[in-house]
Motif scaffolding. Structure first.
Motif, mmCIF file in Angstrom:
data_model
loop_
_atom_site.group_PDB
_atom_site.id
_atom_site.type_symbol
_atom_site.label_atom_id
_atom_site.label_comp_id
_atom_site.label_asym_id
_atom_site.label_seq_id
_atom_site.Cartn_x
_atom_site.Cartn_y
_atom_site.Cartn_z
ATOM 1 N N ASP A 24 0.832 -1.126 -0.071
ATOM 2 C CA ASP A 24 -0.050 -0.072 -0.071
ATOM 3 C C ASP A 24 0.922 1.293 -0.193
ATOM 4 O O ASP A 24 0.352 2.502 0.143
ATOM 5 N N SER A 26 3.756 3.870 -1.792
ATOM 6 C CA SER A 26 3.931 4.721 -3.248
ATOM 7 C C SER A 26 5.122 3.626 -3.793
ATOM 8 O O SER A 26 6.218 3.349 -3.223
ATOM 9 N N ALA A 27 4.816 3.347 -5.265
ATOM 10 C CA ALA A 27 5.802 2.300 -5.865
ATOM 11 C C ALA A 27 7.158 3.139 -6.001
ATOM 12 O O ALA A 27 8.308 2.398 -5.752
ATOM 13 N N GLY A 87 5.728 -3.346 -15.119
ATOM 14 C CA GLY A 87 5.126 -2.116 -14.316
ATOM 15 C C GLY A 87 5.902 -1.021 -14.188
ATOM 16 O O GLY A 87 5.263 0.101 -13.962
ATOM 17 N N VAL A 90 3.954 2.229 -15.210
ATOM 18 C CA VAL A 90 3.116 2.975 -14.326
ATOM 19 C C VAL A 90 3.929 3.355 -13.169
ATOM 20 O O VAL A 90 2.907 3.549 -12.306
ATOM 21 N N SER A 93 2.680 6.717 -10.912
ATOM 22 C CA SER A 93 1.398 6.778 -10.801
ATOM 23 C C SER A 93 0.661 5.743 -10.003
ATOM 24 O O SER A 93 -0.557 5.592 -9.774
ATOM 25 N N THR A 94 1.473 4.669 -9.273
ATOM 26 C CA THR A 94 0.868 3.654 -8.783
ATOM 27 C C THR A 94 1.382 3.258 -7.248
ATOM 28 O O THR A 94 2.283 3.952 -6.962
ATOM 29 N N GLN A 95 0.959 2.274 -6.688
ATOM 30 C CA GLN A 95 1.309 1.736 -5.356
ATOM 31 C C GLN A 95 2.085 0.820 -5.752
ATOM 32 O O GLN A 95 1.990 -0.140 -6.879
ATOM 33 N N ALA A 98 1.212 -3.102 -7.557
ATOM 34 C CA ALA A 98 1.256 -3.035 -9.003
ATOM 35 C C ALA A 98 2.449 -4.315 -9.287
ATOM 36 O O ALA A 98 2.267 -4.713 -10.356
#
Length: 245
Positions: A24, A26-27, A87, A90, A93-95, A98
């Motif tokens: 959960d 930030s990637a 991945g 993205v 802009s993803t957690q 992904a």
């Protein structure tokens, strides 16, 4: 045994960190921690290096003899790793979910098995430890400053610094990309010194001195790699080409 001694081994270390990452978060933040990079701009090159390592491991395993290894079994989880690497598109802009959704303990264990299989088939490399990496980066940064302050022609300065930066980037990537990148960058640095300076000129001697300092330091810190060992046999030749530096 060196934990970073082949492409699968290097990937297994990264995958283990991914599997332990909170989904959960930030990637970008998590990948910066996983890859231990100071700046987020360094994450994308690391993904490129991971893709190269996955390709190299796959190619080597596909060529294993069926009677002694089971390539199909070893490659079972490579598609999941590929999906994780895809991945990167993205990433900003993803957690982390992904990426973590593709990587679990079974995938990590499978990649570790691949690393052991590569070692059994004599695919092993040496690499640079943390102290060696720090020492080389410090040398490169000092050298870049020296080149910038030198009286070399602007064109020679420009290309020398550009090649030195490429060596620096390769060293920053060595834990993921392996030492082949470093060796290729040093070779490009050597060729650049030969291409941009005249034989027997002061510029050739000056540029050659910097190149030889880096080559000698790399040999001292990465003894045992096949390419570095091969390069060691050519040091006198390189020295002569660079004007006896």
């Amino acid at each position: 045994m060196n934990a970073y001694d082949n492409p699968a081994a290097r990937l297994a270390i990264v995958l283990a960190r991914v599997a332990q990452s909170p989904s959960d978060r930030s990637a970008l933040e998590e990948w910066q921690k996983i890859l231990d990079v100071a700046d987020r701009s360094q994450i994308a090159p690391q993904f490129v290096a991971m893709q190269e390592q996955l390709n190299a491991a796959r190619e080597a395993i596909e060529n294993f003899p069926d009677e002694s290894e089971d390539p199909e079994f070893l490659l079972k989880h490579f598609p999941a790793v590929q999906q994780m690497l895809d991945g990167v598109l993205v990433l900003a802009s993803t957690q982390m979910v992904a990426f973590t959704k593709f990587i679990n303990g079974e995938v990590v264990y499978s990649m570790e098995n691949c690393a052991r299989a590569l070692r059994r088939n004599k695919i092993r490399e040496q690499t640079l430890d943390s102290d060696a990496i720090s020492e080389l980066l410090q040398l490169l940064r000092v050298t870049i400053d020296q080149v910038s302050a030198s009286d070399l022609r602007p064109k020679v300065q420009f290309y020398m610094i550009r090649r030195l930066r490429e060596v620096e980037e390769a060293i920053l990537l060595v834990r993921v990309g392996g030492i082949d990148r470093v060796e290729a960058a040093v070779e490009a640095l050597t060729c650049n010194a030969l291409r941009t300076t005249e034989k027997d000129s002061d510029e050739r001697k000056q540029a050659g001195g910097w190149v030889m300092t880096i080559v000698n330091k790399l040999q001292a810190l990465a003894t045992g790699t096949s390419a570095i060992a091969e390069t060691a046999t050519k040091v006198d030749e390189i020295r002569q080409l660079l004007g006896g530096s």
